[in-house]
Motif scaffolding. Structure first.
Motif, short mmCIF file in Angstrom:
data_model
loop_
_atom_site.label_atom_id
_atom_site.label_comp_id
_atom_site.label_asym_id
_atom_site.label_seq_id
_atom_site.Cartn_x
_atom_site.Cartn_y
_atom_site.Cartn_z
N UNK A 250 -117.11 62.84 50.61
CA UNK A 250 -116.32 61.76 50.01
C UNK A 250 -115.01 62.28 49.44
N UNK A 251 -113.97 61.47 49.58
CA UNK A 251 -112.67 61.87 49.05
C UNK A 251 -112.70 61.88 47.53
N UNK A 252 -112.00 62.83 46.95
CA UNK A 252 -111.81 62.76 45.50
C UNK A 252 -110.37 63.12 45.19
N UNK A 253 -109.80 62.42 44.25
CA UNK A 253 -108.40 62.66 43.87
C UNK A 253 -108.28 63.88 42.99
N UNK B 70 -113.41 53.95 57.64
CA UNK B 70 -113.53 54.85 56.50
C UNK B 70 -112.19 55.56 56.38
N UNK B 71 -111.28 55.04 55.55
CA UNK B 71 -109.95 55.65 55.45
C UNK B 71 -109.98 56.95 54.64
N UNK B 72 -108.99 57.76 54.85
CA UNK B 72 -108.94 59.08 54.21
C UNK B 72 -109.14 59.03 52.70
N UNK B 73 -108.35 58.20 52.02
CA UNK B 73 -108.33 58.22 50.57
C UNK B 73 -109.40 57.33 49.92
N UNK B 74 -110.18 56.62 50.73
CA UNK B 74 -111.15 55.69 50.14
C UNK B 74 -112.42 56.44 49.74
N UNK B 75 -113.04 55.96 48.65
CA UNK B 75 -114.24 56.64 48.15
C UNK B 75 -115.05 55.65 47.32
N UNK B 76 -116.23 56.08 46.95
CA UNK B 76 -117.06 55.25 46.07
C UNK B 76 -117.45 53.94 46.72
N UNK C 220 -107.67 48.39 44.28
CA UNK C 220 -106.91 49.33 43.47
C UNK C 220 -106.44 50.55 44.27
N UNK C 221 -105.93 50.29 45.48
CA UNK C 221 -105.49 51.38 46.36
C UNK C 221 -104.04 51.77 46.09
N UNK C 222 -103.71 53.04 46.22
CA UNK C 222 -102.31 53.46 46.09
C UNK C 222 -101.47 53.11 47.33
N UNK C 223 -102.11 52.77 48.45
CA UNK C 223 -101.36 52.42 49.64
C UNK C 223 -100.96 53.63 50.44
N UNK C 224 -101.83 54.05 51.35
CA UNK C 224 -101.54 55.25 52.13
C UNK C 224 -100.27 55.10 52.95
N UNK C 225 -100.01 53.90 53.41
CA UNK C 225 -98.84 53.68 54.27
C UNK C 225 -97.53 53.83 53.54
N UNK C 226 -97.56 53.77 52.22
CA UNK C 226 -96.32 53.89 51.44
C UNK C 226 -95.75 55.29 51.53
N UNK C 227 -96.62 56.27 51.62
CA UNK C 227 -96.11 57.64 51.77
C UNK C 227 -97.01 58.68 51.15
#
Lengths: 187, 187, 187, 187
Positions: C184-187, D73-79, D102-109
């Motif tokens: 799982x990804x973790x920040x 299952x996107x890279x930054x997604x978890x939990x 509450x995503x930061x938006x991977x496409x933004x950069x």
């Protein structure tokens, strides 16, 4: 039913591919013809003793009976025995010699005097040529529809409308799942 | 061509499914019959003016011509016009009225006096019943083979050997890709 | 890869069916877990002498390497050895003992002190539970995506995001064609 | 999802073909990258007002949400928000702006200061390059597994392990059914 590629690299990814090609279908149609001619030759040379085991082997190799009921409507079949969903029914159709179906054995040769079920003066098939009019590819299944032209040793000629569908097995062989063959309509 | 499930949870995973069922094939065969009867009824009530547009709509909805050549060998077709791989050929087969094919229009009804191509004393089809003997499911394609029984308003009865193959489109409709229909063999 | 029906009749047509069901996918996921636990148990009981042949058999039975390159991205794999498209790479991943890959052998058990590549204090896996979130069925192929929960004998717990895709072989077995497993990804 | 051939003749049978090619898969991977870069560019030029409608259009065109739950299952997604089986979840992943995820938006950069969820100092993606290691073709579905390399305008670089599976729709477009993306494992 896959083509195995060489060891992959990033420039050349490894490929696992299940693709029946148009040429695969054309080849399978030709193979059906060649199998019929082989059965006919075996019968003319060695009778049922030679042709029946060969026909059995060919059905095992070319049809999909091991996967379930094959949808087989042979040219000469009719009535309650129209549909040959078991290997028994297919073998009888090709070579006869089965009281359950009472078939004259299409693979033996031309219909001769057409005095069904006791055909006489039959001649073995020596030419069989498919002429496809439509080919459809759906992943690991495919169909071809068109004519098949037959010629017997004595010059008798025949033509049928034929649909053959195939499934590609794990070894990459095309197996017949649907075989609908019929004489051309005449008014 | 998928069934959309309710919102997934871990106990109930979301399902994306492409599955032609045995009942789908049975229904599609019945739909073919119902479509034929509808064409026949439209023709008996309003002639070509009513039946031709309906037949065109039905072909658009039930066959797969938008995806490429359909493998269609209709019962009464023969010679150079045996295979109807285009919608034009299918429409002509069902309703006639096309000098390119010179068809009597199977959908209009019984063959009447069978004096092809100028059939007279025809009667509209009022019953059409499929009787499947083999059904095969291959993912988003499937086939059914068996008999279809026809009856016209005047009591004329007919039976054909019929193979229908389908592909499921993105909306979940089964579309005919293969249609091989032939009169029973007789010696 | 078909279910063979009883002898067909018109009321009960013969069925040749290739249908991976939702339960087939759930079962295959469970089978993957059971196979992992079997490897782990074999290793704890008999070391590589017992676990390596078992892992080899399991890969032969559960993966599709005989059909071509399997798309296998195991949890602990990284760098130039990230993708294990050959059986060698899979076997090494599960059990190690291959200098070409230098794997610690995920099937042996927990990562222990995580001092890669010389993991110590490892504990065999004793629980493995899949939790599917999405299942997709495409004819003779299917995928399941979700979590797999692991627990080792010493209580160590782990969870991975896992995608498993399957193809149904001629014997009806689901074989893994795609296996993407990641922490799982973790920040 | 078929290529329509010219009018058939017996020498050139009509072809209805459903074949995802290896190049189709490579192109679809490149298209995914191009779509990401387009979203990133739109956001850097016009913020959410410009990038959000574009991302929505791209998801509609490139993913298979209209067919059912996509296994994403996107890279930054978890939990609890690991798997994005609905379009809402995908849109949020690419562009954020949805309190439910509450995503930061991977496409933004780029992840910028990685102070999740309030990333700062982000830089738009300007390069995206797929590197396939395994491609598998199963009729109208296919998968590609490998790396995707990202680079942001400020020089930040990233790499993910990525599996993308596709289904070909009736118009011949490849749509993503499975998307598993993860950061490389490190010990």
């Amino acid at each position: 039913f896959f083509q195995i590629s060489p060891a992959p690299s990033y420039a050349n990814p490894g490929i696992m591919q299940e693709t029946i090609s148009v040429n695969d279908v054309k080849d399978a149609h030709k193979n059906w013809c060649n199998a019929l001619l082989a059965i006919s030759k075996a019968h003319s040379e060695g009778g049922l003793a030679k042709s029946k085991p060969l026909a059995s082997e060919i059905i095992d190799a070319a049809y999909a009976y091991q996967f379930g009921p094959v949808a087989f409507k042979p040219t000469w079949a009719y009535g309650k025995k129209t549909f040959r969903t078991t290997k028994d029914g297919a073998l009888s159709y090709f070579i006869g010699d089965n009281p359950k179906f009472n078939d004259p054995g299409f693979g033996i040769g031309s219909p001769g005097n057409k005095d069904y079920p006791n055909l006489k003066n039959r001649s073995p098939w020596v030419k069989c040529t498919p002429e496809n009019f439509a080919i459809q590819i759906f992943g690991n299944t495919a169909i071809g529809m068109g004519w098949v032209h037959f010629e017997a040793a004595d010059g008798y000629k025949s033509k049928v409308d034929k649909t053959l569908s195939y499934i590609r097995d794990d070894e990459g062989n095309l197996r017949i799942t649907v075989h609908h063959s019929s004489t051309p309509y005449s008014w």
